[in-house]
Design a protein around this motif. Structure first.
Motif, PDB file in Angstrom:
ATOM      1  N   GLY A   1       4.443   7.927  -2.439  1.00 10.10           N
ATOM      2  CA  GLY A   1       4.293   9.077  -1.559  1.00 10.10           C
ATOM      3  C   GLY A   1       5.293  10.166  -1.888  1.00 10.10           C
ATOM      4  N   GLU A   2       6.527   9.768  -2.076  1.00 10.27           N
ATOM      5  CA  GLU A   2       7.589  10.737  -2.354  1.00 10.27           C
ATOM      6  C   GLU A   2       7.431  11.393  -3.717  1.00 10.27           C
ATOM      7  OE1 GLU A   2      10.930   8.216  -1.947  1.00 10.27           O
ATOM      8  OE2 GLU A   2      10.861   8.149   0.256  1.00 10.27           O
ATOM      9  N   ARG A   3       7.018  10.615  -4.709  1.00  7.38           N
ATOM     10  CA  ARG A   3       6.994  11.128  -6.077  1.00  7.38           C
ATOM     11  C   ARG A   3       5.667  11.762  -6.481  1.00  7.38           C
ATOM     12  NH1 ARG A   3       9.128   6.554  -9.924  1.00  7.38           N
ATOM     13  NH2 ARG A   3       8.333   8.071 -11.426  1.00  7.38           N
ATOM     14  N   HIS A   4       4.592  11.450  -5.779  1.00  2.00           N
ATOM     15  CA  HIS A   4       3.303  12.042  -6.148  1.00  2.00           C
ATOM     16  C   HIS A   4       2.709  12.875  -5.012  1.00  2.00           C
ATOM     17  CE1 HIS A   4      -0.411  12.486  -8.432  1.00  2.00           C
ATOM     18  NE2 HIS A   4      -1.070  12.227  -7.308  1.00  2.00           N
ATOM     19  N   TYR A   5       2.430  12.240  -3.883  1.00  2.00           N
ATOM     20  CA  TYR A   5       1.708  12.937  -2.822  1.00  2.00           C
ATOM     21  C   TYR A   5       2.556  13.994  -2.116  1.00  2.00           C
ATOM     22  CZ  TYR A   5      -1.622   9.196  -3.641  1.00  2.00           C
ATOM     23  OH  TYR A   5      -2.504   8.326  -4.247  1.00  2.00           O
ATOM     24  N   ASP A   6       3.879  13.902  -2.239  1.00  2.00           N
ATOM     25  CA  ASP A   6       4.755  14.876  -1.591  1.00  2.00           C
ATOM     26  C   ASP A   6       5.161  16.019  -2.513  1.00  2.00           C
ATOM     27  OD1 ASP A   6       4.644  13.380   0.710  1.00  2.00           O
ATOM     28  OD2 ASP A   6       6.656  12.542   0.538  1.00  2.00           O
ATOM     29  N   ILE A   7       4.546  16.163  -3.679  1.00  2.00           N
ATOM     30  CA  ILE A   7       4.954  17.231  -4.605  1.00  2.00           C
ATOM     31  C   ILE A   7       4.623  18.609  -4.060  1.00  2.00           C
ATOM     32  CG2 ILE A   7       4.765  15.766  -6.650  1.00  2.00           C
ATOM     33  CD1 ILE A   7       2.109  17.216  -7.270  1.00  2.00           C
ATOM     34  N   GLY A   8       3.725  18.681  -3.085  1.00  4.46           N
ATOM     35  CA  GLY A   8       3.386  19.971  -2.490  1.00  4.46           C
ATOM     36  C   GLY A   8       1.927  20.014  -2.083  1.00  4.46           C
ATOM     37  N   ASN A   9       1.672  20.203  -0.785  1.00  3.81           N
ATOM     38  CA  ASN A   9       0.290  20.246  -0.312  1.00  3.81           C
ATOM     39  C   ASN A   9      -0.497  21.395  -0.920  1.00  3.81           C
ATOM     40  OD1 ASN A   9       0.321  17.965   1.364  1.00  3.81           O
ATOM     41  ND2 ASN A   9       1.179  19.108   3.090  1.00  3.81           N
TER      42      ASN A   9
ATOM     43  N   ILE B   1       1.312   7.158 -17.074  1.00  4.77           N
ATOM     44  CA  ILE B   1       0.829   7.325 -15.700  1.00  4.77           C
ATOM     45  C   ILE B   1       1.853   6.778 -14.713  1.00  4.77           C
ATOM     46  CG2 ILE B   1      -0.898   6.530 -14.045  1.00  4.77           C
ATOM     47  CD1 ILE B   1      -2.012   8.691 -15.777  1.00  4.77           C
ATOM     48  N   ASP B   2       2.455   5.636 -15.051  1.00  2.72           N
ATOM     49  CA  ASP B   2       3.445   5.020 -14.166  1.00  2.72           C
ATOM     50  C   ASP B   2       4.674   5.902 -14.003  1.00  2.72           C
ATOM     51  OD1 ASP B   2       4.453   2.434 -12.779  1.00  2.72           O
ATOM     52  OD2 ASP B   2       6.059   2.918 -14.186  1.00  2.72           O
ATOM     53  N   LYS B   3       5.097   6.541 -15.066  1.00  2.67           N
ATOM     54  CA  LYS B   3       6.327   7.340 -15.019  1.00  2.67           C
ATOM     55  C   LYS B   3       6.126   8.698 -14.358  1.00  2.67           C
ATOM     56  CE  LYS B   3      10.058   9.155 -17.948  1.00  2.67           C
ATOM     57  NZ  LYS B   3      10.636   9.182 -19.328  1.00  2.67           N
ATOM     58  N   TYR B   4       4.981   9.328 -14.606  1.00  2.00           N
ATOM     59  CA  TYR B   4       4.823  10.713 -14.183  1.00  2.00           C
ATOM     60  C   TYR B   4       3.832  10.940 -13.051  1.00  2.00           C
ATOM     61  CZ  TYR B   4       7.574  12.040 -18.232  1.00  2.00           C
ATOM     62  OH  TYR B   4       8.598  12.189 -19.132  1.00  2.00           O
ATOM     63  N   ILE B   5       2.921  10.018 -12.815  1.00  2.00           N
ATOM     64  CA  ILE B   5       1.867  10.281 -11.843  1.00  2.00           C
ATOM     65  C   ILE B   5       1.897   9.284 -10.679  1.00  2.00           C
ATOM     66  CG2 ILE B   5      -0.602  10.660 -11.516  1.00  2.00           C
ATOM     67  CD1 ILE B   5       0.726  12.683 -13.394  1.00  2.00           C
ATOM     68  N   PHE B   6       1.622   8.020 -10.942  1.00  2.00           N
ATOM     69  CA  PHE B   6       1.538   7.018  -9.884  1.00  2.00           C
ATOM     70  C   PHE B   6       2.511   5.872 -10.151  1.00  2.00           C
ATOM     71  CE2 PHE B   6      -2.928   8.724  -9.866  1.00  2.00           C
ATOM     72  CZ  PHE B   6      -2.845   9.357  -8.635  1.00  2.00           C
ATOM     73  N   PRO B   7       3.753   6.013  -9.703  1.00  2.00           N
ATOM     74  CA  PRO B   7       4.724   4.931  -9.921  1.00  2.00           C
ATOM     75  C   PRO B   7       4.288   3.647  -9.222  1.00  2.00           C
ATOM     76  CG  PRO B   7       5.586   6.547  -8.361  1.00  2.00           C
ATOM     77  CD  PRO B   7       4.342   7.141  -8.957  1.00  2.00           C
ATOM     78  N   ASN B   8       4.461   2.547  -9.922  1.00  2.00           N
ATOM     79  CA  ASN B   8       4.184   1.208  -9.376  1.00  2.00           C
ATOM     80  C   ASN B   8       2.700   0.937  -9.139  1.00  2.00           C
ATOM     81  OD1 ASN B   8       7.017   0.999  -9.232  1.00  2.00           O
ATOM     82  ND2 ASN B   8       7.028   1.830  -7.154  1.00  2.00           N
ATOM     83  N   GLY B   9       1.837   1.752  -9.699  1.00  2.00           N
ATOM     84  CA  GLY B   9       0.410   1.543  -9.504  1.00  2.00           C
ATOM     85  C   GLY B   9      -0.140   0.461 -10.425  1.00  2.00           C
TER      86      GLY B   9
ATOM     87  N   MET C   1      -6.616   3.852  -2.053  1.00  2.00           N
ATOM     88  CA  MET C   1      -5.249   3.411  -1.794  1.00  2.00           C
ATOM     89  C   MET C   1      -4.939   2.080  -2.448  1.00  2.00           C
ATOM     90  SD  MET C   1      -3.790   0.910   0.305  1.00  2.00           S
ATOM     91  CE  MET C   1      -2.119   0.554   0.813  1.00  2.00           C
ATOM     92  N   PHE C   2      -5.981   1.261  -2.677  1.00  2.00           N
ATOM     93  CA  PHE C   2      -5.776  -0.106  -3.145  1.00  2.00           C
ATOM     94  C   PHE C   2      -5.087  -0.152  -4.509  1.00  2.00           C
ATOM     95  CE2 PHE C   2      -7.285  -4.254  -4.821  1.00  2.00           C
ATOM     96  CZ  PHE C   2      -6.798  -5.071  -3.810  1.00  2.00           C
ATOM     97  N   GLU C   3      -5.196   0.906  -5.288  1.00  2.00           N
ATOM     98  CA  GLU C   3      -4.544   0.972  -6.597  1.00  2.00           C
ATOM     99  C   GLU C   3      -3.023   0.939  -6.486  1.00  2.00           C
ATOM    100  OE1 GLU C   3      -8.324   3.509  -6.661  1.00  2.00           O
ATOM    101  OE2 GLU C   3      -6.695   3.034  -5.284  1.00  2.00           O
ATOM    102  N   HIS C   4      -2.500   1.151  -5.290  1.00  2.00           N
ATOM    103  CA  HIS C   4      -1.050   1.118  -5.062  1.00  2.00           C
ATOM    104  C   HIS C   4      -0.573  -0.216  -4.484  1.00  2.00           C
ATOM    105  CE1 HIS C   4      -1.204   5.328  -5.928  1.00  2.00           C
ATOM    106  NE2 HIS C   4      -1.824   5.641  -4.809  1.00  2.00           N
TER     107      HIS C   4
END
Length: 388
Positions: free
Chosen positions: A116-124, A281-289, A237-240
Motif C-alpha cells: 500500500g505504501e510503496r504502490h497504491y499510495d504513490i498518488g491518487n 516487478i517486486d522491486k518497483y511495482i508490487f513488493p512481496n507479490g 488483491m489475492f496476488e498480495h
C-alpha cells in the motif's frame, strides 16, 4: 535522453549468448522491427547478463535502450521463456530468489501494508488519470464492451450477478481499492458493503467516493477481520497474499461467510507453479507479490470451499492494460508539469511505461491468466448456475 556518444557505443555487438537468446524470441538488438531493442549504451548487455529481467528493466528506466513496440517485445520474450534460459549470475540470482520466496513469509502481517505504501499510495492523481471513472484497477470484461468504462462496468456487474446479490445483503470486499465495486454494488443492487484496504490513499478517496451509500471503508489487513457476511468478494488483491498465507486467507473467508453465502475471488493466475516472482516487478511495482497457479489455488481450497465456477478471461487484461497506458500517456504532460507532483519525473514515466507494457505482453503471451472463481461452502443449499 542519451547524447551522441552513447549512440556510438551502441554499435558494440551484443554478446553471442544474448544475441542467440533474443533470436529465439524473434528479437534482434538494433534490428529494424518495431519490437527490436535499440541499444543506446553497451552497458545494457552487462546489466542483462548479470541481473536478468531486473537489469533489463532498470537499464530501460535509465534510458539505455529503446523499443518502439514494448508490448510486442515482451510478448515475444515471455512466449520464449527467455529468463529461464539465461546463465551465469542471472541464474544464481533466480535461485536465490526462489530460496528466499520459499523460506521467508514475505506477506506476513508485519509487511501487509508495505505494498500500500510503496504502490497504491504513490498518488491518487496518477490512478485517477490512468483508470476509468469507477477507479477499477483490475481486468475489465470486454465481451460486449467498446471502451474501458464499458468493460469495467461490465466486470462489476458480472461480479454482482455471479454473487447473486440481493437487496439488504451484507457484503465484504477484501481489497476494496478506491471503492469502485462497493459503490456500484450498493447503488445498483441495494446491498451494504464493508471494504478493507492496506492503502491510506485508497481509503481516503474511497470514503469520499462512497459518501451517501451504505459503505464502510477501513484500513485493515484481512487477518484482522471479524463478523458475518452474506457474500464476500476479493478483486485483484489475492496476488498480495502469498502461498504461505493461502490457508489463512481462505480460512478467514470460510469463518466470515454465512453457510448459504458465496465468495467470488478475482485474481491474476499463472499457467504454471513458480517459486519466485519477477524481480523487477517486486522491486518497483508490487513488493512481496506472488501470482498463484491453478495447482496452488486448488490445494489451498481443498477441504475448504467448493469451486462452483472457474472463469478465465485473461486476454481481456491485455486490452485493459493498453487502455490504461493510453490514458496515462495522454495525461502525462499535465501530471509532470504540476509542481505538487515532483516525484513524477522522466524515470518514473519510463518505469510506468515499462510496467504497463510488460504486463500487456504477460497476458498476450498467455503466461498470465485472469480468473474469477465462485466459491461456496459444501453445505450450501441449491444449485449454482454459472454466469457469463
Amino acid at each position: 535522453m542519451n547524447d551522441v556518444s552513447d549512440h556510438s557505443r551502441a554499435q558494440v555487438a551484443p554478446p553471442e549468448i544474448l544475441a542467440d537468446l533474443a533470436a529465439k524470441a524473434g528479437v534482434c538488438f538494433n534490428g529494424s522491427n518495431p519490437w527490436d531493442i535499440q541499444v543506446l549504451d553497451a552497458a545494457v548487455y552487462r546489466r542483462i547478463l548479470s541481473q536478468g529481467s531486473l537489469g533489463l528493466g532498470e537499464s530501460y528506466m535509465d534510458g539505455l535502450w529503446e523499443c518502439a513496440a514494448l508490448d510486442e517485445l515482451f510478448t515475444r520474450l515471455l512466449s520464449a521463456d527467455i529468463e529461464q534460459k539465461l546463465g551465469g549470475m542471472a541464474r544464481l540470482k533466480l535461485l536465490f530468489e526462489a530460496i528466499r520466496q520459499n523460506i521467508v513469509n514475505r506477506q506476513k502481517r508485519a509487511r501487509a501494508y508495505e505494498v500500500g505504501e510503496r504502490h497504491y499510495d504513490i498518488g491518487n492523481e496518477i490512478f485517477a488519470a490512468m483508470l476509468d471513472p469507477t477507479m477499477s484497477y483490475s481486468c475489465g470484461y470486454w465481451v460486449n464492451a467498446d471502451n474501458l468504462i464499458e468493460a469495467q462496468i461490465a466486470k462489476l456487474d458480472l461480479i454482482c450477478r455471479k454473487l447473486e446479490l440481493k437487496p439488504g445483503e451484507k457484503v465484504l470486499d477484501i481489497g476494496c481499492g478506491w471503492g469502485g465495486f462497493a459503490r456500484y454494488a450498493a447503488e445498483q443492487y441495494g446491498v451494504s458493503v464493508d471494504g478493507i484496504t492496506v492503502s491510506k490513499e485508497q481509503q481516503q478517496l474511497a470514503q469520499k467516493r462512497c459518501e451517501g451509500f451504505p459503505v464502510t471503508i477501513k484500513l485493515q489487513d484481512y487477518r484482522e477481520l471479524s463478523g458475518e457476511y452474506d457474500k464476500i468478494v476479493s478483486i485483484g488483491m489475492f496476488e498480495h497474499v502469498g502461498p504461505k498465507n493461502y490457508p489463512t486467507f481462505f480460512d478467514t473467508a470460510l469463518r466470515l461467510l454465512k453457510d448459504d453465502g458465496l465468495f467470488l475471488l478475482h485474481s491474476i493466475g499463472l499457467d504454471r507453479t513458480t517459486a519466485n516472482g519477477d524481480p523487477w516487478i517486486d522491486k518497483y511495482i508490487f513488493p512481496n507479490g506472488k501470482i498463484p497457479s491453478a495447482a496452488q489455488l486448488s490445494k489451498a481450497l481443498d477441504r475448504r470451499f467448493i469451486i462452483e465456477d472457474w472463469h478465465n478471461f485473461g486476454p481481456d487484461y491485455d486490452k485493459t492494460v493498453m487502455a490504461w497506458w493510453k490514458r496515462f500517456d495522454d495525461a502525462w504532460d499535465k501530471l509532470s508539469q504540476n509542481k505538487l507532483f515532483q516525484n513524477y519525473d522522466q524515470r518514473f514515466y519510463r518505469m510506468w511505461k515499462y510496467y504497463l507494457h510488460c504486463s500487456a505482453g504477460f497476458f498476450r503471451s498467455k503466461n498470465g491468466q485472469l480468473w474469477q472463481l465462485v466459491l461456496a461452502k459444501r453445505d450450501r443449499p441449491g444449485r449454482y448456475y454459472s454466469i457469463r
